[in-house]
Design an enzyme around this catalytic site. Structure first.
Site, PDB file in Angstrom:
ATOM      1  N   ASN A 183     129.874  14.905 147.205  1.00 35.06           N
ATOM      2  CA  ASN A 183     131.284  14.633 146.817  1.00 35.06           C
ATOM      3  C   ASN A 183     131.956  13.333 146.696  1.00 35.06           C
ATOM      4  O   ASN A 183     132.833  12.887 146.049  1.00 35.06           O
ATOM      5  CB  ASN A 183     132.135  15.872 146.723  1.00 35.06           C
ATOM      6  CG  ASN A 183     132.605  15.978 148.161  1.00 35.06           C
ATOM      7  OD1 ASN A 183     131.961  15.452 148.896  1.00 35.06           O
ATOM      8  ND2 ASN A 183     133.581  16.767 148.292  1.00 35.06           N
ATOM      9  N   ALA A 265     128.877  26.682 156.393  1.00 36.05           N
ATOM     10  CA  ALA A 265     127.585  27.327 156.448  1.00 36.05           C
ATOM     11  C   ALA A 265     126.754  26.506 157.076  1.00 36.05           C
ATOM     12  O   ALA A 265     125.855  26.802 157.929  1.00 36.05           O
ATOM     13  CB  ALA A 265     127.377  28.178 155.023  1.00 36.05           C
ATOM     14  N   GLU A 284     132.906  18.179 159.508  1.00 40.40           N
ATOM     15  CA  GLU A 284     134.142  18.219 158.555  1.00 40.40           C
ATOM     16  C   GLU A 284     133.690  19.006 157.694  1.00 40.40           C
ATOM     17  O   GLU A 284     132.746  18.875 157.024  1.00 40.40           O
ATOM     18  CB  GLU A 284     134.208  16.683 157.994  1.00 40.40           C
ATOM     19  CG  GLU A 284     134.825  15.644 158.850  1.00 40.40           C
ATOM     20  CD  GLU A 284     136.276  15.680 159.346  1.00 40.40           C
ATOM     21  OE1 GLU A 284     136.957  16.698 158.705  1.00 40.40           O
ATOM     22  OE2 GLU A 284     136.661  15.134 160.389  1.00 40.40           O
ATOM     23  N   CYS A 318     137.062  18.441 149.407  1.00 43.41           N
ATOM     24  CA  CYS A 318     137.487  19.526 150.415  1.00 43.41           C
ATOM     25  C   CYS A 318     138.966  19.786 150.810  1.00 43.41           C
ATOM     26  O   CYS A 318     139.188  20.699 151.217  1.00 43.41           O
ATOM     27  CB  CYS A 318     136.612  19.217 151.708  1.00 43.41           C
ATOM     28  SG  CYS A 318     137.011  17.619 152.358  1.00 43.41           S
ATOM     29  N   GLU A 491     138.359  12.208 162.091  1.00 45.96           N
ATOM     30  CA  GLU A 491     137.819  10.868 161.481  1.00 45.96           C
ATOM     31  C   GLU A 491     139.009  10.104 161.069  1.00 45.96           C
ATOM     32  O   GLU A 491     140.022  10.393 160.920  1.00 45.96           O
ATOM     33  CB  GLU A 491     137.009  11.338 160.059  1.00 45.96           C
ATOM     34  CG  GLU A 491     135.666  12.123 160.908  1.00 45.96           C
ATOM     35  CD  GLU A 491     134.633  12.044 159.784  1.00 45.96           C
ATOM     36  OE1 GLU A 491     134.763  12.122 158.526  1.00 45.96           O
ATOM     37  OE2 GLU A 491     133.423  12.314 160.213  1.00 45.96           O
TER      38      GLU A 491
HETATM   39  P1  NAP Z   1     126.202  21.173 152.079  1.00 47.62           P
HETATM   40  O1  NAP Z   1     125.338  22.033 151.117  1.00 47.62           O
HETATM   41  O2  NAP Z   1     126.578  21.711 153.178  1.00 47.62           O
HETATM   42  O3  NAP Z   1     125.367  19.809 151.989  1.00 47.62           O
HETATM   43  C1  NAP Z   1     125.945  18.766 152.941  1.00 47.62           C
HETATM   44  C2  NAP Z   1     124.729  17.869 153.418  1.00 47.62           C
HETATM   45  O4  NAP Z   1     123.935  18.598 154.345  1.00 47.62           O
HETATM   46  C3  NAP Z   1     123.823  17.469 152.276  1.00 47.62           C
HETATM   47  O5  NAP Z   1     123.395  15.905 152.644  1.00 47.62           O
HETATM   48  C4  NAP Z   1     122.590  18.497 152.516  1.00 47.62           C
HETATM   49  O6  NAP Z   1     121.467  18.038 151.959  1.00 47.62           O
HETATM   50  C5  NAP Z   1     122.894  18.572 153.990  1.00 47.62           C
HETATM   51  N1  NAP Z   1     122.168  19.827 154.500  1.00 47.62           N
HETATM   52  C6  NAP Z   1     121.937  21.038 153.824  1.00 47.62           C
HETATM   53  N2  NAP Z   1     121.441  21.867 154.698  1.00 47.62           N
HETATM   54  C7  NAP Z   1     120.884  21.161 155.725  1.00 47.62           C
HETATM   55  C8  NAP Z   1     119.991  21.377 157.027  1.00 47.62           C
HETATM   56  N3  NAP Z   1     119.494  22.756 157.238  1.00 47.62           N
HETATM   57  N4  NAP Z   1     119.851  20.348 157.782  1.00 47.62           N
HETATM   58  C9  NAP Z   1     120.350  19.075 157.579  1.00 47.62           C
HETATM   59  N5  NAP Z   1     120.757  18.833 156.371  1.00 47.62           N
HETATM   60  C10 NAP Z   1     121.365  19.720 155.547  1.00 47.62           C
HETATM   61  O7  NAP Z   1     127.454  20.959 151.394  1.00 47.62           O
HETATM   62  P2  NAP Z   1     127.787  20.454 149.799  1.00 47.62           P
HETATM   63  O8  NAP Z   1     127.673  21.615 149.089  1.00 47.62           O
HETATM   64  O9  NAP Z   1     126.917  19.473 149.402  1.00 47.62           O
HETATM   65  O10 NAP Z   1     129.185  19.850 149.981  1.00 47.62           O
HETATM   66  C11 NAP Z   1     130.298  20.771 149.639  1.00 47.62           C
HETATM   67  C12 NAP Z   1     130.900  21.175 150.824  1.00 47.62           C
HETATM   68  O11 NAP Z   1     131.413  20.359 151.592  1.00 47.62           O
HETATM   69  C13 NAP Z   1     132.268  21.916 150.550  1.00 47.62           C
HETATM   70  O12 NAP Z   1     132.385  23.191 151.443  1.00 47.62           O
HETATM   71  C14 NAP Z   1     133.284  21.029 151.111  1.00 47.62           C
HETATM   72  O13 NAP Z   1     134.801  21.673 151.325  1.00 47.62           O
HETATM   73  C15 NAP Z   1     132.572  20.412 152.095  1.00 47.62           C
HETATM   74  N6  NAP Z   1     133.281  19.046 152.347  1.00 47.62           N
HETATM   75  C16 NAP Z   1     133.981  18.762 153.392  1.00 47.62           C
HETATM   76  C17 NAP Z   1     134.690  17.495 153.629  1.00 47.62           C
HETATM   77  C18 NAP Z   1     135.402  17.444 154.919  1.00 47.62           C
HETATM   78  O14 NAP Z   1     135.667  16.331 155.225  1.00 47.62           O
HETATM   79  N7  NAP Z   1     136.018  18.444 155.684  1.00 47.62           N
HETATM   80  C19 NAP Z   1     134.483  16.475 152.735  1.00 47.62           C
HETATM   81  C20 NAP Z   1     133.720  16.797 151.547  1.00 47.62           C
HETATM   82  C21 NAP Z   1     133.053  17.945 151.527  1.00 47.62           C
HETATM   83  P3  NAP Z   1     120.945  18.497 150.402  1.00 47.62           P
HETATM   84  O15 NAP Z   1     121.899  17.863 149.513  1.00 47.62           O
HETATM   85  O16 NAP Z   1     119.592  17.565 150.592  1.00 47.62           O
HETATM   86  O17 NAP Z   1     120.948  19.720 150.521  1.00 47.62           O
END
Ligand code: NAP
Length: 513
Positions: A183, A265, A284, A318, A491
C-alpha cells in the site's frame, strides 16, 4: 517455462460484472524511463534473474505491466551473504559519508519523482496526486535519516568511581531484513532503509508481490547514488515463494534484525520465526483507527478530516480512520455534510486520470472484504447513505453507513477499503470505552474544541499516534508506530534510528586521574 501464473480471480471478475464503467476498458500505458523500470532482483550490486518470473498487474484494469524475477530462498540467501559481507566495510564508513550517500539518493528520487509516482500509480492503483505525495514522503525519510546519521550520539556517564570512565556507544546491529506491504510501495521501504543505512546497517528488502517495481526503481537510484554493492539488496518474490524467502530472511544467523510492515497475522508468523535466533524486531502492523467527533467539534473541519483520513488510497492505509463515533448532538448534521462532501469530492477511476480521487482496491479479495462488511452491517440494521456496491474488478463505491453498532463486523475488524461506518454515542466515557475496546492501537483521531477534553481524550486513547483536529498526521519528523498488537518499535523521527543500533557499555578502568 517462464510464463507467469494468471491471476484468474481478477480475470474472472472483470468479465462477470456487467456494469463496468467505460473508463476501465481503455488501455493505460505505463511510460517510465527505461532504467527505472527494472524487473530483476538486485543483489550485491548486480541485477539477477531467477528460474521463473511473476506478473505485475495494474489493479485498475488487470493488465500486465511487467514480469519480474521470482526470487526464492537461494537468491534470498545470496542477498543475506552479500549484505553481511558489505556490512563489514559499511559499518566502518563515517556518519558523514553515509549521510552524503543518503542525501544523493534522496536528490535522485526528487529528480525522478514523476516516473517513480507513475510506477506507484500503476502497480498499486493510487492516484497520481497521492503517488507524488508518496514519493515526497518516501524521499523525506532518506533526507531525514541523512541528517540523523550525524547525530547518532552515545553518552559519557558520570562515574561513581574515581578511576573509571563510563561510555555508552551506539553501534549498528548488522544485517536487517526488511519486509514491506503493497500500500506504500516506496515509503515503507525508505522509512526503514533510511534509518538502517544511516546507522551503518546493510539490508535485504522483500517487497510485496503486487508492488515490486517501486522497490527495484529504488535499487536503481541507490546504485546511481553510489551506495556500495551489497548494502541495499532487493529480492522480489511471488506469493508462492514468499514464505520460503521469509524463512531465510527471518532465520538466517547472519541476519541481526527484522523490520516488517504489514498485517498483524503475518507479523506474528515472522516474530515466531525470528525467535529462534533472538533477532531484534520492529513490527508496524494493522490498525483499526477510531475517529471520534464530539459535540464541541467544528463540524466542517471534522468532515474534511474524515474524508482525508478515510478515503486516502481508497481507504487502504494502516492509519485510515476505520470506525467513526459521532456524538448525538451533531450526529445528523455530520452525516448530512459528510454525504454532501462525498458526492462532490470523490470520483472513481484510473489513478493516472487527473480527475480521479479514488482508485481501485488492490485486488478482488479486498473489494469482497468491504462488500462483506457492508452486507453484515445492513443485515444487522445499518443504513446505506452513500455507495454500498462493488463495481468492476476491484473497484468499490465509497460507502457511508449510518446507525452502525459495535457488534457489526466493520467496527470489529480493519476494513482496508472505502467504507465509512458511523456509530452514534452519548458521552465521552462511552466513546473512549468503545474506541479502546480493540486489541490493536495504531492511530486514533478526534475532533473537539474543548481544551480539557482534548487533553483527557488524547491521553486516554490506547493508540501510538493521535490526530487532534487533524486527519492526516504522518511526517518523517514525527514518530510512527502502534501499541497493543499494532506492533513493536517506532519509525521515522529521532527515535527511528534506534531500531537499528545496539548501545554498548564501555568501562575504562584503572585510570590515574
Ligand atoms: P501482509 O499480507 O502481511 O503482507 C505484507 C508483506 O509481508 C508482503 O511483502 C508479503 O509478501 C509479506 N509476507 C506475507 N507472508 C509472509 C511470510 N510468511 N514470510 C515473509 N513475508 C511474508 O499485509 P498486506 O495485506 O500486504 O498489507 C496490509 C496490512 O498492512 C494491513 O493490515 C495494514 O494495516 C498493514 N500496514 C501497516 C502499516 C504500519 O505502518 N503499521 C503500514 C502499511 C500497512 P507477499 O506480497 O508476497 O504476500
Amino acid at each position: 517455462t517462464n510464463a507467469p501464473p494468471l491471476d484468474w480471480t481478477r480475470c474472472f471478475f472483470r468479465r462477470l460484472l456487467p456494469d463496468l464503467p467505460a473508463v476501465m476498458h481503455r488501455h493505460y500505458t505505463l511510460d517510465v524511463a527505461a532504467p527505472l523500470l527494472r524487473t530483476q532482483g538486485y543483489v550485491d550490486g548486480r541485477w539477477i534473474s531467477a528460474a521463473s518470473v511473476f506478473p505485475v498487474l495494474d489493479p485498475a484494469t488487470g493488465q500486465e505491466l511487467a514480469r519480474v524475477s521470482d526470487c526464492g530462498p537461494g537468491e534470498a540467501k545470496q542477498a543475506v551473504d552479500a549484505a553481511y559481507k558489505a556490512f563489514q566495510s559499511w559499518k566502518g564508513t563515517t556518519a558523514k559519508e553515509r549521510s552524503l550517500l543518503l542525501r544523493k539518493w534522496h536528490d535522485l528520487m526528487m529528480l525522478h519523482k514523476e516516473d517513480l509516482a507513475k510506477l506507484i500509480t500503476f502497480e498499486c492503483g493510487k492516484t497520481m496526486r497521492e503517488s507524488i505525495g508518496e514519493v515526497m514522503y518516501s524521499s523525506s525519510f532518506l533526507e531525514w535519516f541523512s541528517e540523523e546519521a550525524r547525530r547518532m550520539y552515545g553518552d559519557i556517564v558520570p562515574s561513581p568511581f574515581k578511576d573509571r570512565k563510563i561510555l555508552q556507544l551506539k553501534q549498528p546491529v548488522g544485517v536487517a531484513s526488511i519486509i514491506t506491504p503493497w500500500n506504500f510501495p516506496s515509503a515503507m521501504i525508505t522509512r526503514k532503509v533510511g534509518a538502517a543505512l544511516a546507522a551503518g546497517c546493510t539490508v535485504v528488502v522483500k517487497p510485496a508481490e503486487d508492488t515490486p517495481l517501486s522497490a527495484l526503481a529504488l535499487a536503481e537510484l541507490a546504485e546511481q547514488a553510489g551506495i556500495p554493492a551489497g548494502v541495499f539488496n532487493v529480492v522480489p518474490s511471488s506469493r508462492e515463494k514468499t514464505p520460503s524467502v521469509g524463512h531465510v530472511l527471518c532465520t538466517d544467523p547472519l541476519v541481526a534484525k527484522i523490520s516488517f510492515t504489514g498485517s498483524t497475522a503475518t507479523g506474528k508468523v515472522l516474530l515466531k520465526l525470528a525467535a529462534d535466533t533472538v533477532k531484534r524486531a520492529s513490527m508496524e502492523l494493522g490498525g483499526h483507527a477510531p475517529f471520534i467527533v464530539f459535540d464541541s467539534a467544528d463540524v466542517d473541519k471534522a468532515v474534511a478530516g474524515a474524508i482525508a483520513s478515510k478515503f486516502r488510497n481508497s481507504g487502504q492505509t494502516c492509519v485510515c480512520a476505520n470506525r467513526f463515533f459521532v456524538q448525538s448532538g451533531i450526529y445528523d448534521l455530520f452525516l448530512e455534510k459528510l454525504g454532501q462532501a462525498m458526492d462532490s469530492e470523490l470520483r472513481l477511476g484510473h489513478g493516472s486520470d487527473p480527475e480521479t480521487t479514488q482508485g481501485p482496491l488492490i485486488n478482488v479479495r479486498a473489494a469482497e472484504k468491504v462488500v462483506n462488511q457492508v452486507s453484515d452491517a445492513v443485515s444487522l440494521g445499518a443504513k446505506v447513505l452513500r455507495g454500498g456496491k462493488r463495481l468492476e474488478g476491484s473497484f468499490m463505491e465509497p460507502t457511508l453507513l449510518a446507525d452502525v453498532t459495535t457488534d457489526m463486523l466493520c467496527t470489529r475488524e480493519e476494513t482496508f477499503g472505502p467504507l465509512l461506518p458511523v456509530v452514534r454515542f452519548n458521552t465521552e466515557e462511552e466513546a473512549l470505552a468503545i474506541a479502546n475496546a480493540s486489541n490493536v492501537g495504531l492511530a486514533g483521531y478526534f475532533y473537539s474544541q474543548d481544551v480539557s477534553q482534548i487533553w483527557r481524550v488524547a491521553e486516554a486513547l490506547e493508540v501510538g499516534m493521535v490526530g487532534i483536529n487533524e486527519g492526516i498526521i504522518s511526517t518523517s519528523e514525527a514518530l510512527f508506530g502502534g501499541v497493543k498488537q499494532s506492533g513493536l518499535g517506532r519509525e521515522g523521527s529521532n527515535h527511528g534510528i534506534n531500531e537499528y543500533v545496539e548501545v554498548k557499555y564501555m568501562c575504562f578502568g584503572g585510570l590515574k586521574l
